[in-house]
Design a protein around this motif. Structure first.
Motif, PDB file in Angstrom:
ATOM      1  N   ALA A   1       0.857  -1.196   0.000  1.00  6.11           N
ATOM      2  CA  ALA A   1       0.000   0.000   0.000  1.00  6.11           C
ATOM      3  C   ALA A   1       0.888   1.239   0.000  1.00  6.11           C
ATOM      4  O   ALA A   1       1.956   1.255   0.616  1.00  6.11           O
ATOM      5  N   PHE A   2       0.430   2.241  -0.710  1.00  4.60           N
ATOM      6  CA  PHE A   2       1.182   3.497  -0.782  1.00  4.60           C
ATOM      7  C   PHE A   2       0.187   4.637  -0.663  1.00  4.60           C
ATOM      8  O   PHE A   2      -0.859   4.630  -1.335  1.00  4.60           O
TER       9      PHE A   2
ATOM     10  N   GLY B   1       4.654   4.092   2.578  1.00  2.00           N
ATOM     11  CA  GLY B   1       4.314   2.821   1.953  1.00  2.00           C
ATOM     12  C   GLY B   1       4.450   1.717   2.973  1.00  2.00           C
ATOM     13  O   GLY B   1       5.241   1.841   3.916  1.00  2.00           O
ATOM     14  N   PHE B   2       3.655   0.665   2.823  1.00  2.00           N
ATOM     15  CA  PHE B   2       3.782  -0.434   3.776  1.00  2.00           C
ATOM     16  C   PHE B   2       3.353  -1.755   3.147  1.00  2.00           C
ATOM     17  O   PHE B   2       2.559  -1.793   2.212  1.00  2.00           O
ATOM     18  N   GLU B   3       3.939  -2.813   3.692  1.00  2.00           N
ATOM     19  CA  GLU B   3       3.548  -4.161   3.306  1.00  2.00           C
ATOM     20  C   GLU B   3       2.283  -4.508   4.080  1.00  2.00           C
ATOM     21  O   GLU B   3       2.259  -4.388   5.312  1.00  2.00           O
ATOM     22  N   VAL B   4       1.262  -4.931   3.383  1.00  2.00           N
ATOM     23  CA  VAL B   4      -0.007  -5.254   4.045  1.00  2.00           C
ATOM     24  C   VAL B   4       0.111  -6.625   4.708  1.00  2.00           C
ATOM     25  O   VAL B   4       0.462  -7.607   4.046  1.00  2.00           O
TER      26      VAL B   4
ATOM     27  N   VAL C   1      -3.941  -3.280   7.161  1.00  2.00           N
ATOM     28  CA  VAL C   1      -2.985  -3.016   8.241  1.00  2.00           C
ATOM     29  C   VAL C   1      -1.631  -3.546   7.787  1.00  2.00           C
ATOM     30  O   VAL C   1      -1.565  -4.618   7.175  1.00  2.00           O
ATOM     31  N   GLY C   2      -0.577  -2.787   8.075  1.00  2.00           N
ATOM     32  CA  GLY C   2       0.708  -3.264   7.611  1.00  2.00           C
ATOM     33  C   GLY C   2       1.907  -2.667   8.312  1.00  2.00           C
ATOM     34  O   GLY C   2       1.774  -1.922   9.300  1.00  2.00           O
ATOM     35  N   THR C   3       3.075  -3.024   7.790  1.00  2.00           N
ATOM     36  CA  THR C   3       4.351  -2.663   8.408  1.00  2.00           C
ATOM     37  C   THR C   3       5.350  -2.224   7.355  1.00  2.00           C
ATOM     38  O   THR C   3       5.152  -2.464   6.150  1.00  2.00           O
ATOM     39  N   ASN C   4       6.408  -1.611   7.824  1.00  2.00           N
ATOM     40  CA  ASN C   4       7.504  -1.204   6.939  1.00  2.00           C
ATOM     41  C   ASN C   4       8.784  -1.420   7.736  1.00  2.00           C
ATOM     42  O   ASN C   4       8.943  -0.838   8.825  1.00  2.00           O
TER      43      ASN C   4
ATOM     44  N   ASN D   1      -4.601   1.679   6.122  1.00  3.40           N
ATOM     45  CA  ASN D   1      -5.316   2.325   5.000  1.00  3.40           C
ATOM     46  C   ASN D   1      -6.730   1.792   5.008  1.00  3.40           C
ATOM     47  O   ASN D   1      -6.934   0.596   4.916  1.00  3.40           O
TER      48      ASN D   1
END
Lengths: 99, 99
Positions: free
Chosen positions: A4-5, A90-93, B40-43, B53
């Protein structure tokens, strides 16, 4: 992993909708590259801000999109109408409804 | 109008995944209220940040979700594991892929 961005860009006064029109002009190429969502929007509390939420099959797909001729052309066309004030993350879902 | 909401919350060191587990615990009620997406996510570049998001059928649906008992309980459970460092923005979606 789905990526996601999200971000904002500040348009020069009076040009927000021109920038939005550029972003929405042709998104077919994005879908072909793995774009699942490319949402563009506004908030009356910030009349010059353009908001974007994107969802991609991977971070790599998102990065590849920035090499697309149509995307590079849209960025070039938009730059004169932007102030240079950008925010994004940005993140990894890892999960959730619609993941 | 579809409403998008994005944000980050900073967890206390070592508690990011506990917060994520709380957010992902029960999302059925959100869907019933008009939640289309709750990602829901992480970086890895920000190991303590939780990213969210969301996409809702309307801003009103999003606001109503904050009154849900399950959401209020999750927030109460999460607060002790959060630093209080939040960022977020919301916008009305005007168009785009998946709008």
């Amino acid at each position: 992993m789905t990526f996601a961005f999200s971000g904002t860009m500040r348009a020069q006064p009076g040009h927000r909708d021109d920038v939005i029109a550029l972003l929405l002009a042709d998104q077919s190429a994005l879908a072909e590259l793995g774009c699942l969502h490319y949402l563009v929007g506004t908030n009356d509390a910030e009349p010059d801000l353009v908001y974007v939420n994107e969802l991609w099959v991977s971070a790599e797909a998102h990065d590849a999109s920035l090499q697309l001729e149509s995307v590079r052309a849209a960025i070039q066309d938009a730059l004169p109408m932007l102030t240079g004030d950008f925010t994004n993350f940005g993140f990894e879902v890892v999960g959730g409804l619609g993941a």
